[in-house]
Design a protein around this motif. Structure first.
Motif, PDB file in Angstrom:
ATOM      1  N   ILE A 162      67.997   2.463  76.363  1.00 28.02           N
ATOM      2  CA  ILE A 162      69.117   3.358  76.628  1.00 28.02           C
ATOM      3  C   ILE A 162      68.656   4.802  76.629  1.00 28.02           C
ATOM      4  N   ASP A 163      67.864   5.169  75.660  1.00 30.45           N
ATOM      5  CA  ASP A 163      67.352   6.542  75.614  1.00 30.45           C
ATOM      6  C   ASP A 163      66.565   6.871  76.870  1.00 30.45           C
ATOM      7  N   LEU A 164      65.775   5.915  77.364  1.00 32.27           N
ATOM      8  CA  LEU A 164      64.998   6.137  78.572  1.00 32.27           C
ATOM      9  C   LEU A 164      65.916   6.320  79.773  1.00 32.27           C
TER      10      LEU A 164
ATOM     11  N   ASN B 129      66.739  11.736  82.337  1.00 29.72           N
ATOM     12  CA  ASN B 129      66.820  12.679  83.450  1.00 29.72           C
ATOM     13  C   ASN B 129      67.904  12.207  84.424  1.00 29.72           C
ATOM     14  N   GLN B 130      68.197  13.032  85.404  1.00 31.05           N
ATOM     15  CA  GLN B 130      69.274  12.739  86.340  1.00 31.05           C
ATOM     16  C   GLN B 130      68.982  11.483  87.151  1.00 31.05           C
TER      17      GLN B 130
ATOM     18  N   LYS C 240      70.670   5.790  88.185  1.00 28.89           N
ATOM     19  CA  LYS C 240      70.403   4.359  88.302  1.00 28.89           C
ATOM     20  C   LYS C 240      71.258   3.562  87.304  1.00 28.89           C
ATOM     21  N   TYR C 241      71.499   4.142  86.139  1.00 32.76           N
ATOM     22  CA  TYR C 241      72.384   3.462  85.191  1.00 32.76           C
ATOM     23  C   TYR C 241      73.821   3.464  85.704  1.00 32.76           C
ATOM     24  N   LEU C 242      74.189   4.529  86.416  1.00 34.47           N
ATOM     25  CA  LEU C 242      75.501   4.553  87.066  1.00 34.47           C
ATOM     26  C   LEU C 242      75.635   3.372  88.025  1.00 34.47           C
ATOM     27  N   TYR C 243      74.577   3.084  88.786  1.00 35.33           N
ATOM     28  CA  TYR C 243      74.615   1.944  89.704  1.00 35.33           C
ATOM     29  C   TYR C 243      74.722   0.625  88.938  1.00 35.33           C
TER      30      TYR C 243
ATOM     31  N   ASP D 184      76.408  13.025  78.777  1.00 37.65           N
ATOM     32  CA  ASP D 184      76.389  14.443  78.380  1.00 37.65           C
ATOM     33  C   ASP D 184      75.027  14.871  77.849  1.00 37.65           C
ATOM     34  N   ASN D 185      74.185  13.906  77.498  1.00 38.17           N
ATOM     35  CA  ASN D 185      72.870  14.223  76.917  1.00 38.17           C
ATOM     36  C   ASN D 185      71.759  14.330  77.957  1.00 38.17           C
ATOM     37  N   VAL D 186      72.106  14.116  79.231  1.00 33.80           N
ATOM     38  CA  VAL D 186      71.081  14.172  80.277  1.00 33.80           C
ATOM     39  C   VAL D 186      70.667  15.630  80.480  1.00 33.80           C
ATOM     40  N   PRO D 187      69.400  15.955  80.296  1.00 33.45           N
ATOM     41  CA  PRO D 187      68.956  17.365  80.404  1.00 33.45           C
ATOM     42  C   PRO D 187      69.148  17.912  81.818  1.00 33.45           C
ATOM     43  N   GLY D 188      69.726  19.117  81.889  1.00 33.09           N
ATOM     44  CA  GLY D 188      69.810  19.840  83.157  1.00 33.09           C
ATOM     45  C   GLY D 188      70.775  19.271  84.172  1.00 33.09           C
ATOM     46  N   LEU D 189      71.634  18.323  83.774  1.00 32.60           N
ATOM     47  CA  LEU D 189      72.551  17.710  84.730  1.00 32.60           C
ATOM     48  C   LEU D 189      73.681  18.681  85.069  1.00 32.60           C
ATOM     49  N   ASP D 190      73.873  18.924  86.364  1.00 31.65           N
ATOM     50  CA  ASP D 190      74.902  19.846  86.825  1.00 31.65           C
ATOM     51  C   ASP D 190      76.279  19.377  86.344  1.00 31.65           C
TER      52      ASP D 190
END
Length: 630
Positions: free
Chosen positions: A34-36, A40-41, A46-49, A126-132
Motif C-alpha cells: 500500500i505504501d508503495l 507517486n502520482q 494505477k491503484y485508482l484503476y 492525500d499522502n501522494v507527494p506533489g499531487l495536484d
C-alpha cells in the motif's frame, strides 16, 4: 461524429489488467504494498484503476444475472447448469450462490473487496507527494462514485447490506469485523449521499479523452443517482409489507414500515437533473438521421438499422455509460447462422421466449391483445408474406401471424424463421439475409447446445457490421454495452412523474412519447385513442403505469433492464410463474414448426426477490442474518 466526451468505454480496465497486473493484484492488508502504491502520482493512478476493475461486466452472460437469470432469455437444456439459467429455473442455493457478489464467487465480483480498495484509496491519496489538488479531488470523486455504485449493486441484490465506509486495519479485532447489516433506508441514503459528493467533484466531460477514456463524469453519476432513487421509490423497497417483520440482531426493522410517496418526488427531481445534465453535454436519442448508410435503402430499413444502432453503434450519443468488455461473447451467443457454414462460428443459443415476441406492440403502437385491428386470437396461425411485407418477412414464405404487422422495434430487436436480416455482410436491403430455421435448414440445430430453443434471436445485440469470416469464425464489431442510456432516463422520469401525480398529464406523456416517436410510433394518447380496445387507459394513473412498464420492457429489452424492473415493481412473481414457451423448432414441416411448445415451468417465490448470502459468510460473521426465506 464521435460523442466520446460522455460515452464511457472501459478500454483501460482490460489494458491495465494485462499490463499492470502487479497493481491490480494488490493485497490491501500488505502495508508495504500500500505504501508503495501511493509513493507517486503514477502508482496512485494505477491503484485508482484497481478500484475501477471491480465494476461488474454488463455484457458477460455468466457474470450478469440480468441477462439470463429471468424470463427474457432461455437456453438449450445442455446449457441450463450455467449461472443464469440455474437461477431462472429456481435452483439458487445458499451453499454456493450463483452470482455471489458479496464474496466474489460463481460469476460475481467481490464487491466488498472493491469497496475496501476504494476506502484504502481515499485514506491514502492525500499522502501522494506533489499531487495536484484538482487531480486529487477529481480522483476522490471518481472513487466515491465507485464506492456508491458497488454498495448500490449489492443493495439492489441483497436488500439490507453492510455499509463499509472505512478500511479496517490489519490489527482490527474479531468483534470489529463481525458487523451487522444496515437497514435498507440507511443503505439507500448512504449511497445517495456518496453520489452527491461524487457529482460535486466530477467533471462534466473528459478533459483528455485519449488518456482518460473510461473515467466517470458528472452526467454518469447523475444518471446512476436517478436509477438509485427510482429503485428506492419502487414497491420492492417502498411500503413492502412482506418484509415488515424483518429485524437485525439489534432489533431494528430492516425495511421501511410504510409507503412514502415523497420518494417518487425525489426520484423525479433526480431524473430531470440527470436528463438536463446529459443533454447539456450533447446526449440525445440516437435517431434514424444519425445512421449513415452509403447505399440507397428503403426508409423502413433505415429505421430498423438506426434502432439497432441505439445499442450497438459504438460512438452512440445516447449511451451515457457503456462497457466494451465481452461484447464479442454476447454477439457470438445471440447471432443465428445466416447461411450454411461447414463449421459453426456462432452459438445461436441466447433465445428470447415467445412471451417476449408477444410483448412488442402492433404496428399501431399498442399491445397486440388490445389492438382492434390485430388478429390476436389467431396469432399462432400461419400466414404467407406478400410484397408489402418484404422488408420484414421473406416474400412468398410462411411464418406465424404473430410476426406480421408489428412495430419497427420488433423487427429491429428480434429475428425469427423467414424473417429479414439486413446488414452483417449484406449491404443492400434488396438482397438481405433470410432466416431459415426449420429442421434441416441452416439456422436450425447445428449442435445440441447451439441453437435457438424458442425460434427467436435477439438481433438487437448484434452490431450491424459484425460478420462471419470465411464461414469459420465470427468477426465481431465491438460496441459499448449500455449500463444506462438516455431513453432509460426519459422512461424513468415519465414513471416517477406518473407515480407522484394523481393522474397523468402532458408532462408524463412528453418523455415516453419521445422514445415512441424515435421508434416511429404516435404518442400514447393518440395511439390508444385510435387503436386500443381500452382507449381511456392513458388517462388513469393505473393504466398509465401499465403503459410505462410495457414501454420500458420493450425499449430496454435484452440490456438487463427487465430483470431489475420486474423485481423493483414486485412483478417477478407473476412473470416467473408462467410457462416459458417457444415454437416447436425441431420440426421440419411449417404447420408442425408453428406449434407452441412449453420449454419449462419456472418457480419464483417471495424469497427470490433478494439474493441469499452464502452460508460460509454467516459462519464467519454470526451477526449477519440470512435473507428471508433462505
Amino acid at each position: 461524429m464521435r460523442y466520446n466526451k460522455y460515452l464511457l468505454v472501459f478500454f483501460f480496465i482490460s489494458i491495465f489488467t494485462s499490463c499492470e497486473k502487479e497493481f491490480l493484484d494488490i493485497v490491501p492488508d500488505n502495508l508495504a504494498t500500500i505504501d508503495l502504491a501511493f509513493t507517486n502520482q503514477y502508482n496512485a493512478e494505477k491503484y485508482l484503476y484497481t478500484c475501477y476493475s471491480y465494476l461488474p461486466s454488463p455484457s458477460a452472460i455468466n457474470e450478469n444475472p440480468a441477462l439470463n437469470a429471468g424470463d427474457e432469455i432461455w437456453y438449450p437444456e445442455t446449457e441450463r447448469n450455467n449461472n443464469g439459467p440455474t437461477v431462472a429455473q429456481g435452483f439458487q442455493n445458499i451453499t454456493t450462490p450463483r452470482f455471489d457478489f458479496w464474496r466474489g464467487n460463481n460469476g460475481g465480483k467481490a464487491l466488498y473487496v472493491g469497496i475496501r480498495n476504494c476506502n484504502i484509496f481515499l485514506d491514502n491519496v492525500d499522502n501522494v507527494p506533489g499531487l495536484d489538488k484538482f487531480i486529487k479531488e477529481k480522483w476522490k470523486a471518481e472513487v466515491n462514485f465507485l464506492k456508491a455504485y458497488y454498495h448500490f449493486y449489492l443493495l439492489r441484490m441483497y436488500g439490507p447490506i453492510v455499509i463499509n465506509d472505512e478500511a479496517l486495519s490489519v490489527s482490527a479485532s474479531t468483534d470489529e469485523v463481525k458487523v451487522d447489516k444496515n437497514t435498507v433506508e440507511e443503505a439507500f441514503e448512504y449511497v445517495i449521499s456518496l453520489l452527491d459528493k461524487a457529482i460535486s467533484g466530477l467533471p462534466e466531460t473528459l478533459q483528455f479523452e485519449d488518456e482518460e477514456m473510461g473515467r466517470v463524469t458528472k452526467p454518469i453519476a447523475a444518471a446512476i443517482k436517478a436509477r438509485v432513487l427510482m429503485t428506492y421509490a419502487s414497491p420492492l423497497f417502498n411500503g413492502n409489507t412482506v418484509y415488515s417483520s424483518i429485524k437485525n440482531s439489534e432489533g431494528k426493522s430492516m425495511f421501511p414500515s410504510s409507503y412514502d410517496a415523497s420518494k417518487w418526488e425525489r426520484a423525479a427531481k433526480a431524473c430531470k437533473e440527470a436528463i438536463d445534465m446529459a443533454e447539456g453535454v450533447g446526449a440525445a436519442l440516437y435517431q434514424k438521421a444519425d445512421y449513415v448508410d452509403p447505399f440507397p435503402q428503403n426508409d423502413t430499413t433505415l429505421l430498423k438499422a438506426a434502432l439497432r444502432g441505439r445499442v450497438t453503434e459504438r460512438w452512440n450519443k445516447e449511451i451515457l455509460w457503456g462497457h466494451t468488455e465481452n461484447t464479442s461473447g454476447i454477439q457470438y451467443n445471440s447471432m443465428p447462422r445466416l447461411y450454411g457454414y461447414t463449421s459453426n462460428p456462432v452459438a445461436s443459443r441466447h433465445s428470447p421466449p415467445l412471451r417476449i415476441a408477444e410483448m412488442y406492440y402492433s404496428e399501431n403502437g399498442v399491445p397486440i391483445d388490445e389492438d382492434v385491428n390485430f388478429d390476436y386470437n389467431n396469432r399462432y396461425k400461419i400466414k404467407e408474406a406478400s410484397s408489402a411485407d418484404r422488408f420484414h418477412v421473406e416474400q412468398g414464405q410462411k411464418t406465424a401471424v404473430l410476426n406480421f404487422d408489428r412495430e419497427t422495434r420488433f423487427y429491429a430487436d428480434l429475428s425469427f424463421d423467414r424473417g429479414v436480416w439486413f446488414g452483417n455482410g449484406r449491404d443492400l436491403d434488396t438482397d438481405p439475409w433470410y432466416i431459415h430455421s426449420r429442421k434441416g435448414e441452416f439456422a436450425s440445430v447445428f449442435e445440441i447446445s447451439q441453437y435457438s430453443v424458442t425460434g427467436y434471436w435477439p438481433k438487437k445485440l448484434i452490431n450491424i457490421k459484425t460478420t462471419v469470416k470465411n464461414g469459420t469464425s465470427l468477426s465481431t464489431n465491438r460496441y459499448a454495452f449500455p449500463i444506462i442510456r438516455l431513453a432509460d432516463l426519459y422512461l424513468y422520469y415519465s414513471e416517477a412523474l406518473n407515480e407522484m401525480k394523481s393522474a397523468p398529464d402532458n408532462e408524463v406523456y412528453q418523455y415516453i412519447d419521445l422514445v415512441r416517436e424515435r421508434a416511429g410510433l404516435d404518442g400514447v394518447v393518440e395511439s390508444w385513442s385510435n387503436y386500443s380496445k381500452d382507449p381511456n387507459k392513458p388517462t388513469t394513473k393505473e393504466g398509465m403505469r401499465e403503459i410505462i412498464q410495457q414501454e420500458r420492457l420493450i425499449e430496454m429489452a435484452f440490456e438487463g433492464g427487465r430483470f431489475w424492473d420486474l423485481r423493483r415493481w414486485k412483478l417477478s412473481e407473476i412473470y416467473m410463474n408462467k410457462p416459458i414457451k417457444g415454437w416447436s423448432v425441431l420440426e421440419q414441416d411449417v404447420e408442425d414448426y408453428y406449434n407452441v411448445r412449453v420449454l419449462y415451468n419456472p418457480s419464483f417465490s417471495q424469497k427470490d426477490y433478494l439474493w441469499p448470502i452464502a452460508e460460509g459468510e454467516l459462519v464467519n460473521n454470526p451477526n449477519l442474518q440470512q435473507n428471508p426465506g433462505w
